[in-house]
Design an enzyme around this catalytic site. Structure first.
Site, mmCIF file in Angstrom:
data_model
loop_
_atom_site.group_PDB
_atom_site.id
_atom_site.type_symbol
_atom_site.label_atom_id
_atom_site.label_comp_id
_atom_site.label_asym_id
_atom_site.label_seq_id
_atom_site.Cartn_x
_atom_site.Cartn_y
_atom_site.Cartn_z
ATOM 1 N N LYS A 14 3.309 -14.937 5.349
ATOM 2 C CA LYS A 14 3.675 -15.912 4.307
ATOM 3 C C LYS A 14 5.197 -16.003 4.271
ATOM 4 O O LYS A 14 5.822 -15.919 3.205
ATOM 5 C CB LYS A 14 3.067 -15.449 2.964
ATOM 6 C CG LYS A 14 3.184 -16.446 1.838
ATOM 7 C CD LYS A 14 2.403 -17.738 2.023
ATOM 8 C CE LYS A 14 2.737 -18.731 0.926
ATOM 9 N NZ LYS A 14 2.229 -20.083 1.209
ATOM 10 N N TYR B 265 0.795 -1.233 0.000
ATOM 11 C CA TYR B 265 0.000 0.000 0.000
ATOM 12 C C TYR B 265 0.827 1.282 0.000
ATOM 13 O O TYR B 265 0.272 2.355 -0.197
ATOM 14 C CB TYR B 265 -0.972 0.004 1.190
ATOM 15 C CG TYR B 265 -2.168 -0.885 0.959
ATOM 16 C CD1 TYR B 265 -2.068 -2.257 1.129
ATOM 17 C CD2 TYR B 265 -3.390 -0.357 0.557
ATOM 18 C CE1 TYR B 265 -3.167 -3.077 0.914
ATOM 19 C CE2 TYR B 265 -4.491 -1.176 0.340
ATOM 20 C CZ TYR B 265 -4.368 -2.533 0.524
ATOM 21 O OH TYR B 265 -5.449 -3.338 0.293
ATOM 22 N N ASP C 111 -2.281 -18.831 3.573
ATOM 23 C CA ASP C 111 -3.121 -19.799 2.836
ATOM 24 C C ASP C 111 -3.836 -20.733 3.809
ATOM 25 O O ASP C 111 -5.042 -20.973 3.710
ATOM 26 C CB ASP C 111 -2.291 -20.576 1.795
ATOM 27 C CG ASP C 111 -0.966 -21.105 2.318
ATOM 28 O OD1 ASP C 111 -0.563 -20.753 3.451
ATOM 29 O OD2 ASP C 111 -0.320 -21.897 1.591
ATOM 30 N N ASP D 223 -12.411 -9.535 4.353
ATOM 31 C CA ASP D 223 -13.613 -9.751 3.527
ATOM 32 C C ASP D 223 -14.121 -11.168 3.767
ATOM 33 O O ASP D 223 -15.322 -11.404 3.901
ATOM 34 C CB ASP D 223 -13.311 -9.561 2.021
ATOM 35 C CG ASP D 223 -13.571 -8.125 1.551
ATOM 36 O OD1 ASP D 223 -13.461 -7.190 2.377
ATOM 37 O OD2 ASP D 223 -13.888 -7.929 0.363
ATOM 38 N N ASP E 181 -6.463 -6.997 4.419
ATOM 39 C CA ASP E 181 -7.522 -6.559 3.506
ATOM 40 C C ASP E 181 -8.308 -7.776 3.016
ATOM 41 O O ASP E 181 -9.534 -7.812 3.072
ATOM 42 C CB ASP E 181 -6.902 -5.807 2.316
ATOM 43 C CG ASP E 181 -7.946 -5.428 1.286
ATOM 44 O OD1 ASP E 181 -9.010 -4.928 1.690
ATOM 45 O OD2 ASP E 181 -7.698 -5.617 0.084
HETATM 46 C C1 IPM Z 1 -10.591 -1.713 2.536
HETATM 47 C C2 IPM Z 1 -10.676 -1.431 1.054
HETATM 48 C C3 IPM Z 1 -9.513 -0.528 0.639
HETATM 49 C C4 IPM Z 1 -8.219 -1.261 0.929
HETATM 50 C C5 IPM Z 1 -9.574 -0.078 -0.841
HETATM 51 C C6 IPM Z 1 -10.852 0.708 -1.117
HETATM 52 C C7 IPM Z 1 -8.364 0.729 -1.242
HETATM 53 O O1 IPM Z 1 -10.702 -2.611 0.339
HETATM 54 O O2 IPM Z 1 -10.608 -0.763 3.332
HETATM 55 O O3 IPM Z 1 -10.575 -2.887 2.916
HETATM 56 O O4 IPM Z 1 -7.736 -2.046 0.107
HETATM 57 O O5 IPM Z 1 -7.687 -1.050 2.014
HETATM 58 MG MG MG Z 2 -10.912 -4.368 1.539
#
Ligand code: IPM
Ligand code: MG
Length: 358
Positions: free
Chosen positions: A189, A137, A221, A249, A245
């Site tokens: 990793k 990032y 993984d 999710d 990140d």
């Molecule tokens: C998050 C999002 C961001 C990230 C994107 C929008 C840049 O996916 O906050 O999880 O990757 O950090």
């Molecule tokens: Mg994200």
């Protein structure tokens, strides 16, 4: 009465709709628990960029620095250049305000929301500490021989000892305050990315100061597999920016989906930004069908941070009760009007206290 200045950036897509419900619930909590939030709305996002060419002007950014906290809706629009607005707003705040902890709780409020067979609410209760200022990032990337058959693309992964250490230390401190499994799992990793050896060594070193905390490790993984197979193994997990990140999710789905998962970007003791984990979901924008629960939970995290713990707890408890009773049918888009969910949570907050007083 306690008073706080809060910058509010509703942003793109469903951001404004879910943020409106978040503020509705925060206002109800403020009324009931006796504190005041002064919102300072900021128009930034893709729409503002298309209209003005402006992403996040320095003057506004300076103003944000003077606030007690920041609320963000969502940023992202398929019509804008990929990543431009996201980097100009979200990443800018994470980096320039040095919000080095991305705190992402994964908690199952109602068994019904979990896609896994046979998992109970108590089986899914973990917190991810995603390092928030380093890794891929930092944006150090490049292309050589661009557009040629021999093109090479590179992106540098950056980890500093100080950056890694402060994330790991935060994870251990957090594990001490959670009265559960008292465990920190490092996810990396290091077997393939040898730069992660810095994480391995730092985790071991810092870990020596926390003999009371169980220390575990998983390669990323395998962590994906264990989170699905045995989510109850996780308490606090600490990981790199990119893996955090991705894994969160996946974690959001364990708790019911992106319609419920919230996060805090924090520089402890200094400043913090709260946002749902979901994005701008352009296809649902303007329809009043998105779930505002994730934004509402981000609001609860804001109150926790401002040390309004009772109010923060009350919002969470209200959401849990509404989910368990089936009054909130779920957290996918289309199950309720977005405004209806905000009304329910705000209404319940007010009446729970009215009930207790009479
Ligand atoms: C998050 C999002 C961001 C990230 C994107 C929008 C840049 O996916 O906050 O999880 O990757 O950090
Ligand atoms: Mg994200």
């Amino acid at each position: 009465m306690k008073q706080f200045d809060i910058a509010v950036i509703p942003g793109d897509g469903i951001g404004p709709e879910v943020t409106a419900e978040e503020l509705k619930v925060l206002d109800a909590a403020a009324e009931v628990y006796g504190f005041k939030l002064d919102y300072h709305p900021l128009p930034f996002g893709s729409e503002h960029y298309f209209k003005t060419g402006e992403i996040f002007p320095e003057k506004a950014f300076e103003e944000v620095k003077g606030m007690d906290a920041i609320l963000l809706g969502a940023i992202g629009d398929p019509r804008a250049p990929v990543g431009l607005i996201e980097y100009g707003i979200i990443a800018k705040m994470r980096f320039e305000l040095d919000l080095y902890i991305n705190l992402r709780p994964i908690k199952l409020f109602d068994e019904r929301l979990c896609p896994l067979k046979g998992k109970k609410a108590e089986d899914i209760d973990m917190v991810f500490i995603r390092e928030n200022t380093e890794d891929a990032y930092v944006g150090a990337h490049g292309f050589t021989h661009k557009e040629q058959p021999n093109e090479v693309a590179t992106q540098v992964l950056v980890y500093t000892r100080a950056g890694v250490e402060r994330a790991i230390r935060f994870a251990f401190e957090l594990a001490r305050t959670r009265n559960k499994r008292k465990k920190v799992t490092l996810i990396d990793k290091a077997n393939a990315m040898r730069s992660h050896d810095l994480w391995t060594r730092t985790f071991a070193e810092v870990g020596r100061e926390y003999a009371d905390i169980t220390q575990d490790h998983a390669y990323v993984d395998a962590a994906c597999m264990w989170m699905i197979k045995n989510p109850e193994w996780f308490d606090v997990a600490v990981t790199t920016n990119m893996f955090g990140d991705i894994l969160t999710d996946l974690g959001a789905v364990l708790q019911g989906g992106l319609g419920i998962a919230a996060s805090a970007n924090v520089h402890p003791g200094k400043r913090a930004l709260f946002e749902p984990i979901h994005g701008s979901a352009p296809k649902y924008a303007g329809q009043n069908t998105a779930s505002p629960v994730a934004a509402i939970m981000a609001g609860s995290m804001l109150l926790e941070y401002l040390d309004l713990k009772e109010a923060a707890q009350a919002i969470e408890a209200t959401v849990v009760a509404l989910l368990r009773s089936g009054r909130i049918k779920g957290v996918n888009s289309g199950l309720h009007a977005c405004t209806e969910v905000g009304d329910m949570v705000a209404g319940e907050l007010r009446s729970a206290v009215a009930g207790a007083k009479h």
